[in-house]
Motif scaffolding. Structure first.
Motif, PDB file in Angstrom:
ATOM      1  N   TYR A 168      -2.034 -10.198   0.671  1.00  0.00           N
ATOM      2  CA  TYR A 168      -1.432  -8.905   0.355  1.00  0.00           C
ATOM      3  C   TYR A 168      -0.745  -8.322   1.585  1.00  0.00           C
ATOM      4  O   TYR A 168      -1.140  -8.561   2.726  1.00  0.00           O
ATOM      5  N   MET A 169       0.316  -7.555   1.325  1.00  0.00           N
ATOM      6  CA  MET A 169       1.011  -6.807   2.367  1.00  0.00           C
ATOM      7  C   MET A 169       0.542  -5.358   2.301  1.00  0.00           C
ATOM      8  O   MET A 169       0.688  -4.704   1.271  1.00  0.00           O
ATOM      9  N   VAL A 170      -0.040  -4.895   3.395  1.00  0.00           N
ATOM     10  CA  VAL A 170      -0.500  -3.507   3.475  1.00  0.00           C
ATOM     11  C   VAL A 170       0.395  -2.772   4.461  1.00  0.00           C
ATOM     12  O   VAL A 170       0.462  -3.124   5.637  1.00  0.00           O
ATOM     13  N   MET A 171       1.085  -1.758   3.969  1.00  0.00           N
ATOM     14  CA  MET A 171       2.020  -1.018   4.801  1.00  0.00           C
ATOM     15  C   MET A 171       1.274  -0.077   5.745  1.00  0.00           C
ATOM     16  O   MET A 171       0.073   0.172   5.594  1.00  0.00           O
ATOM     17  N   ASP A 172       2.023   0.455   6.708  1.00  0.00           N
ATOM     18  CA  ASP A 172       1.436   1.384   7.671  1.00  0.00           C
ATOM     19  C   ASP A 172       0.871   2.616   6.977  1.00  0.00           C
ATOM     20  O   ASP A 172      -0.094   3.231   7.449  1.00  0.00           O
ATOM     21  N   ASP A 173       1.458   2.980   5.828  1.00  0.00           N
ATOM     22  CA  ASP A 173       0.958   4.135   5.070  1.00  0.00           C
ATOM     23  C   ASP A 173      -0.029   3.714   3.980  1.00  0.00           C
ATOM     24  O   ASP A 173      -0.320   4.484   3.063  1.00  0.00           O
ATOM     25  N   LEU A 174      -0.513   2.451   4.063  1.00  0.00           N
ATOM     26  CA  LEU A 174      -1.543   1.877   3.181  1.00  0.00           C
ATOM     27  C   LEU A 174      -1.039   1.499   1.793  1.00  0.00           C
ATOM     28  O   LEU A 174      -1.845   1.172   0.918  1.00  0.00           O
ATOM     29  N   LEU A 215     -10.405   5.689   7.630  1.00  0.00           N
ATOM     30  CA  LEU A 215     -10.669   6.698   6.600  1.00  0.00           C
ATOM     31  C   LEU A 215     -10.156   8.061   7.055  1.00  0.00           C
ATOM     32  O   LEU A 215      -9.499   8.777   6.292  1.00  0.00           O
ATOM     33  N   LYS A 216     -10.436   8.415   8.288  1.00  0.00           N
ATOM     34  CA  LYS A 216      -9.987   9.697   8.839  1.00  0.00           C
ATOM     35  C   LYS A 216      -8.459   9.757   8.903  1.00  0.00           C
ATOM     36  O   LYS A 216      -7.836  10.740   8.482  1.00  0.00           O
ATOM     37  N   ALA A 217      -7.846   8.673   9.403  1.00  0.00           N
ATOM     38  CA  ALA A 217      -6.385   8.654   9.532  1.00  0.00           C
ATOM     39  C   ALA A 217      -5.694   8.700   8.179  1.00  0.00           C
ATOM     40  O   ALA A 217      -4.609   9.279   8.045  1.00  0.00           O
ATOM     41  N   SER A 218      -6.317   8.125   7.164  1.00  0.00           N
ATOM     42  CA  SER A 218      -5.701   8.111   5.835  1.00  0.00           C
ATOM     43  C   SER A 218      -5.570   9.509   5.248  1.00  0.00           C
ATOM     44  O   SER A 218      -4.742   9.752   4.372  1.00  0.00           O
ATOM     45  N   LEU A 219      -6.393  10.453   5.739  1.00  0.00           N
ATOM     46  CA  LEU A 219      -6.330  11.836   5.270  1.00  0.00           C
ATOM     47  C   LEU A 219      -5.373  12.688   6.098  1.00  0.00           C
ATOM     48  O   LEU A 219      -5.077  13.823   5.726  1.00  0.00           O
ATOM     49  N   GLU A 220      -4.915  12.137   7.229  1.00  0.00           N
ATOM     50  CA  GLU A 220      -4.135  12.945   8.163  1.00  0.00           C
ATOM     51  C   GLU A 220      -2.735  12.401   8.462  1.00  0.00           C
ATOM     52  O   GLU A 220      -1.887  13.142   8.948  1.00  0.00           O
ATOM     53  N   SER A 221      -2.521  11.127   8.182  1.00  0.00           N
ATOM     54  CA  SER A 221      -1.315  10.479   8.713  1.00  0.00           C
ATOM     55  C   SER A 221      -0.668   9.552   7.695  1.00  0.00           C
ATOM     56  O   SER A 221      -1.328   9.055   6.778  1.00  0.00           O
TER      57      SER A 221
END
Length: 232
Positions: A168-174, A215-221
């Motif tokens: 799978y390809m996971v982008m910088d923004d998930l 997890l933290k970054a996914s809520l902020e960035s």
């Protein structure tokens, strides 16, 4: 790296811009990302409450409820229900965050009213809102075939959300998509990558510490992978 709680990713990095373009990931990482979506907000807050520089007000809300005296809590309520909510019965384990699934539904007890059958509870002392009788009639829960097979590790079920037959390809923004040569080329064009010498492949490992940061970054960035693996 024999620890089963550690997984590997291959990052494609733009050295000039100091950013992750995407990661090549297996089923385990995509299953981990999808499992985040099933976590109750109270669980997420409890995991991140001790992380430095947690933004927003959820930590304050969490700590205030945690410190609230029991004399202000309804007798039929428990603070733990809100601070450490159980994962859904159908939830998968999240080993990277040391979160186990709730007891199998087959091992939990469910009850209904003997007069009214359209409501279910997990407490046999609960009163039916219709007739006010105790909901003490025990029900038998039956696992769906796919869930039962996955839990036992039998049959063709691999467990998790996605199949393990592709990378799978996971982008910088998930964002997640199946990886292909065409998708890779399209992405390089989108980022205006002409000089391939600016690209670097890097294998990184994701353990509990990195999982919490992610997890933290996914809520902020919107640049999660860059934040976790390049700016740490």
């Amino acid at each position: 790296m024999a620890d089963s709680k550690v997984m590997s990713l291959k990052l494609l990095i733009d050295k000039k811009e100091k950013r992750v373009l995407f990661a090549e990931a297996g089923k385990d990482f995509v299953d981990f990302l999808s499992s985040i979506l099933s976590l109750p907000l109270g669980t997420i807050t409890s995991l991140l409450a001790k992380q430095p520089s947690m933004i927003g007000s959820l930590r304050n809300l969490y700590n205030s409820i945690e410190n609230l005296s029991e004399q202000y809590i309804q007798p039929n309520q428990h603070k733990s229900t809100f601070l450490k909510p159980e994962l859904p019965v159908s939830a998968l384990p999240v080993p990277l965050l040391s979160l186990d699934p709730p007891p199998a539904a087959a091992n939990r007890k469910f009850y209904c009213c003997s007069n009214c059958y359209n409501r279910v509870t997990g407490d046999a002392n609960t009163l039916c809102p219709n007739c006010r009788c105790k909901m003490s009639r025990e029900l038998i829960y039956v696992d769906p075939p796919a869930t039962a097979a996955a839990a036992k590790g039998v049959g063709e079920e691999e467990g998790g959300l996605v199949k393990g037959v592709v990378t799978y390809m996971v982008m910088d923004d998930l964002g997640v998509t199946p990886l292909s040569t065409i998708s890779s080329i399209t992405l390089l064009n989108r980022f205006n990558i002409v000089d391939l010498s600016v690209l670097q492949e890097k294998v990184v490992h994701l353990g509990i510490d990195e999982a919490l940061k992610l997890l933290k970054a996914s809520l902020e960035s919107k640049t999660v992978l860059t934040s976790v693996f390049l700016e740490a």
